[in-house]
Every structure is written in C-alpha cells, then in structure tokens.
Write a protein that holds these residues in place. Structure first.
Motif, mmCIF file in Angstrom:
data_model
loop_
_atom_site.group_PDB
_atom_site.id
_atom_site.type_symbol
_atom_site.label_atom_id
_atom_site.label_comp_id
_atom_site.label_asym_id
_atom_site.label_seq_id
_atom_site.Cartn_x
_atom_site.Cartn_y
_atom_site.Cartn_z
ATOM 1 N N UNK A 105 0.829 -1.200 0.000
ATOM 2 C CA UNK A 105 0.000 0.000 0.000
ATOM 3 C C UNK A 105 0.867 1.255 0.000
ATOM 4 N N UNK A 106 2.106 1.153 0.513
ATOM 5 C CA UNK A 106 3.026 2.285 0.432
ATOM 6 C C UNK A 106 3.413 2.575 -1.006
ATOM 7 N N UNK A 107 3.690 1.528 -1.775
ATOM 8 C CA UNK A 107 4.008 1.694 -3.191
ATOM 9 C C UNK A 107 2.791 2.209 -3.944
ATOM 10 N N UNK A 108 1.625 1.684 -3.603
ATOM 11 C CA UNK A 108 0.372 2.140 -4.214
ATOM 12 C C UNK A 108 0.214 3.647 -4.024
ATOM 13 N N UNK A 109 0.472 4.109 -2.804
ATOM 14 C CA UNK A 109 0.363 5.531 -2.487
ATOM 15 C C UNK A 109 1.366 6.354 -3.286
ATOM 16 N N UNK A 110 2.613 5.871 -3.350
ATOM 17 C CA UNK A 110 3.654 6.604 -4.061
ATOM 18 C C UNK A 110 3.334 6.736 -5.545
ATOM 19 N N UNK A 111 2.829 5.656 -6.144
ATOM 20 C CA UNK A 111 2.479 5.691 -7.564
ATOM 21 C C UNK A 111 1.311 6.644 -7.796
ATOM 22 N N UNK A 112 0.328 6.600 -6.896
ATOM 23 C CA UNK A 112 -0.862 7.442 -7.047
ATOM 24 C C UNK A 112 -0.524 8.923 -6.950
ATOM 25 N N UNK A 113 0.521 9.250 -6.206
ATOM 26 C CA UNK A 113 0.891 10.660 -6.011
ATOM 27 C C UNK A 113 2.088 11.085 -6.858
ATOM 28 N N UNK A 114 2.608 10.175 -7.686
ATOM 29 C CA UNK A 114 3.726 10.515 -8.556
ATOM 30 C C UNK A 114 5.020 10.771 -7.825
ATOM 31 N N UNK A 115 5.270 10.033 -6.745
ATOM 32 C CA UNK A 115 6.430 10.305 -5.892
ATOM 33 C C UNK A 115 7.768 10.100 -6.606
ATOM 34 N N UNK A 116 7.927 8.996 -7.285
ATOM 35 C CA UNK A 116 9.162 8.707 -8.048
ATOM 36 C C UNK A 116 10.422 8.764 -7.192
ATOM 37 N N UNK A 117 10.369 8.213 -5.982
ATOM 38 C CA UNK A 117 11.536 8.235 -5.099
ATOM 39 C C UNK A 117 12.518 7.103 -5.379
ATOM 40 N N UNK A 118 12.110 6.110 -6.165
ATOM 41 C CA UNK A 118 12.993 5.009 -6.526
ATOM 42 C C UNK A 118 12.595 4.514 -7.915
ATOM 43 N N UNK A 119 13.324 3.534 -8.420
ATOM 44 C CA UNK A 119 13.105 3.096 -9.798
ATOM 45 C C UNK A 119 11.745 2.426 -9.974
ATOM 46 N N UNK A 120 11.268 1.724 -8.955
ATOM 47 C CA UNK A 120 9.953 1.090 -9.073
ATOM 48 C C UNK A 120 8.874 2.151 -9.273
ATOM 49 N N UNK A 121 8.911 3.178 -8.433
ATOM 50 C CA UNK A 121 7.914 4.244 -8.534
ATOM 51 C C UNK A 121 8.050 5.002 -9.852
ATOM 52 N N UNK A 122 9.276 5.259 -10.276
ATOM 53 C CA UNK A 122 9.503 5.963 -11.535
ATOM 54 C C UNK A 122 9.013 5.123 -12.722
ATOM 55 N N UNK A 123 9.294 3.819 -12.705
ATOM 56 C CA UNK A 123 8.859 2.946 -13.801
ATOM 57 C C UNK A 123 7.338 2.933 -13.916
ATOM 58 N N UNK A 124 6.654 2.904 -12.773
ATOM 59 C CA UNK A 124 5.185 2.933 -12.793
ATOM 60 C C UNK A 124 4.692 4.282 -13.301
ATOM 61 N N UNK A 125 5.366 5.344 -12.903
ATOM 62 C CA UNK A 125 5.002 6.682 -13.377
ATOM 63 C C UNK A 125 5.152 6.780 -14.896
ATOM 64 N N UNK A 126 6.227 6.180 -15.417
ATOM 65 C CA UNK A 126 6.443 6.157 -16.869
ATOM 66 C C UNK A 126 5.312 5.398 -17.562
ATOM 67 N N UNK A 127 4.931 4.244 -16.994
ATOM 68 C CA UNK A 127 3.853 3.456 -17.587
ATOM 69 C C UNK A 127 2.560 4.269 -17.661
ATOM 70 N N UNK A 128 2.268 5.031 -16.611
ATOM 71 C CA UNK A 128 1.050 5.838 -16.600
ATOM 72 C C UNK A 128 1.117 6.970 -17.615
ATOM 73 N N UNK A 129 2.237 7.682 -17.624
ATOM 74 C CA UNK A 129 2.308 8.850 -18.512
ATOM 75 C C UNK A 129 2.371 8.458 -19.981
ATOM 76 N N UNK A 130 2.902 7.267 -20.263
ATOM 77 C CA UNK A 130 2.978 6.789 -21.639
ATOM 78 C C UNK A 130 1.754 5.974 -22.044
ATOM 79 N N UNK A 131 0.780 5.867 -21.128
ATOM 80 C CA UNK A 131 -0.456 5.124 -21.385
ATOM 81 C C UNK A 131 -0.170 3.655 -21.711
ATOM 82 N N UNK A 132 0.774 3.070 -20.961
ATOM 83 C CA UNK A 132 1.101 1.665 -21.136
ATOM 84 C C UNK A 132 0.419 0.827 -20.064
ATOM 85 N N UNK A 133 0.364 -0.450 -20.279
ATOM 86 C CA UNK A 133 -0.303 -1.351 -19.338
ATOM 87 C C UNK A 133 0.432 -1.347 -18.000
ATOM 88 N N UNK A 134 -0.303 -1.060 -16.932
ATOM 89 C CA UNK A 134 0.228 -1.099 -15.573
ATOM 90 C C UNK A 134 -0.731 -1.902 -14.718
#
Length: 212
Positions: A105-134
């Motif tokens: 749920x911490x990762x869920x929160x970070x992705x939902x708020x665009x935190x990008x504090x580590x590579x996992x969060x950044x990779x998910x942020x990229x998937x969202x902004x590029x409209x890729x499957x997440x």
C-alpha cells in the motif's frame, strides 16, 4: 507472439511474494524479456515467506534468477532501486507493460501521487504517462479509505487494480493452485497464453457438467 515481448516486473514489501516469483517463472517460460525490480522490504518478505534467499546485489541477483528460472542469458535484467539509467526509467525505452506484484500500500500511495523516489515508482510513473499497461496487485486486509482512494485514482488513470484475491471455483487442492489463480489472471491481462487456469466456462464445455 501475443502480448508484450518485454515486461517490467516489480516486487514490493507486501505479503504474497509467491505471486511475483511464480509470474517471473511463467514469463520466462513464455520467452519474454523481464526487467526485474525489487524493493528492500520485498527482499525481507521473500526470506520470511519462502525458502528462497535472494542476493542483494543486482548483478548477483540477476545471475541467481537466471539459474532459478532456467532463463537464457540476458532474458532477465535486474536493476537497482536508484539505477536511473535503466530502461524502465524512460518512456523512450521502457517495456510496454509493467506489473507490481505484490504491491504494498506504500508503493500504491507513491504511484498514485507521482512520488518517483525510486526506480519502481519511476517505472510505474512512466507506464502511466505513456499510457502503457500497468497492473498493480495489492494484498492487504482490510483496505482503508486511503488505500481505496488511491486505487480509484489509479484506475481512473488507466492502471489495472488486480487484488490478490484467489477464487475457489476451480477447486484448488494446494497453495500453488491458489497462487496460480492470481498469476493466470495477470497473464490474461497481459494477453500472454497460460495454461494455469481454464477460462470461465471452459471446464463446463469440456466435461458437460450441468447438462440435462
């Protein structure tokens, strides 16, 4: 080949690491290239919930997972949490799909708020902004309003929220059967062939159960 050829698979610090390890095995079997990310908390959970001991060093972990899954050389690529030059960190080279399983749920929160504090969060942020499957696979009980609000926000942004809630209509006999239920649902979302679980109605058509 149906489904994405390259997939980012991230494991974070929630219970249910068996889902992530099993998915990795299935992706390798289907000849997909996997960019593997794992948090420090997930490393601890793996050691707690399984007999597997994952090396902390990315290069050592890559070698271990290659041998563990029977992957060919280079099929699994492991990146550290601050490897900002890794392909998943950029929309120009990131795989076309990403799965976070289990998703804390911490990762869920970070992705939902665009935190990008580590590579996992950044990779998910990229998937969202590029409209890729997440695909996010949370495993928590009960969910608080905060968790549910984050899930709704991410769903509205195009992410697939796939809670680790295995079904029982396939009459599971083992813990592995329950794990395979969720992994099969993930593979279906990725449009990757799987034989872990019949699709709804297939068993009925094969056996004729319920016919007059």
């Amino acid at each position: 080949m149906s489904g994405p050829e390259r997939i980012t698979l991230a494991m974070t610090g929630a219970s249910g690491v068996q889902y992530g390890l099993r998915l990795l095995d299935c992706l390798v079997r289907e000849d997909r290239e996997v960019h593997f990310l794992i948090s420090k908390a997930a490393q601890l959970v793996v050691a707690t919930e399984t007999d597997v001991r994952l090396p902390a060093n990315p290069q050592a972990l890559q070698s271990f997972l290659t041998e563990y899954t029977g992957a060919v050389s280079g099929q699994i690529r492991v990146f550290g949490k601050e490897d900002w030059m890794a392909p998943p960190a950029s929309g120009s080279s990131a795989p076309s799909a990403m799965v976070v399983v289990p998703c804390s749920t911490g990762t869920l929160s970070a992705i939902a708020t665009g935190a990008c504090n580590n590579l996992i969060e950044r990779a998910a942020d990229v998937a969202l902004k590029e409209r890729r499957k997440l695909i996010l696979v949370p495993r928590e009980a009960p969910y608080s309003s905060i968790h549910l609000e984050h899930m709704l926000k991410l769903s509205n942004l195009g992410a697939v929220i796939l809670p680790a809630s295995p079904g029982f209509y396939h009459q599971p006999q083992t813990l592995d059967d329950l794990v395979d239920f969720i992994v099969a649902r993930i593979l279906n979302q990725l449009e990757i062939p799987q034989d872990l679980l019949p699709r709804w109605g297939e068993h009925h058509l094969i056996t004729g159960e319920g016919d007059d």
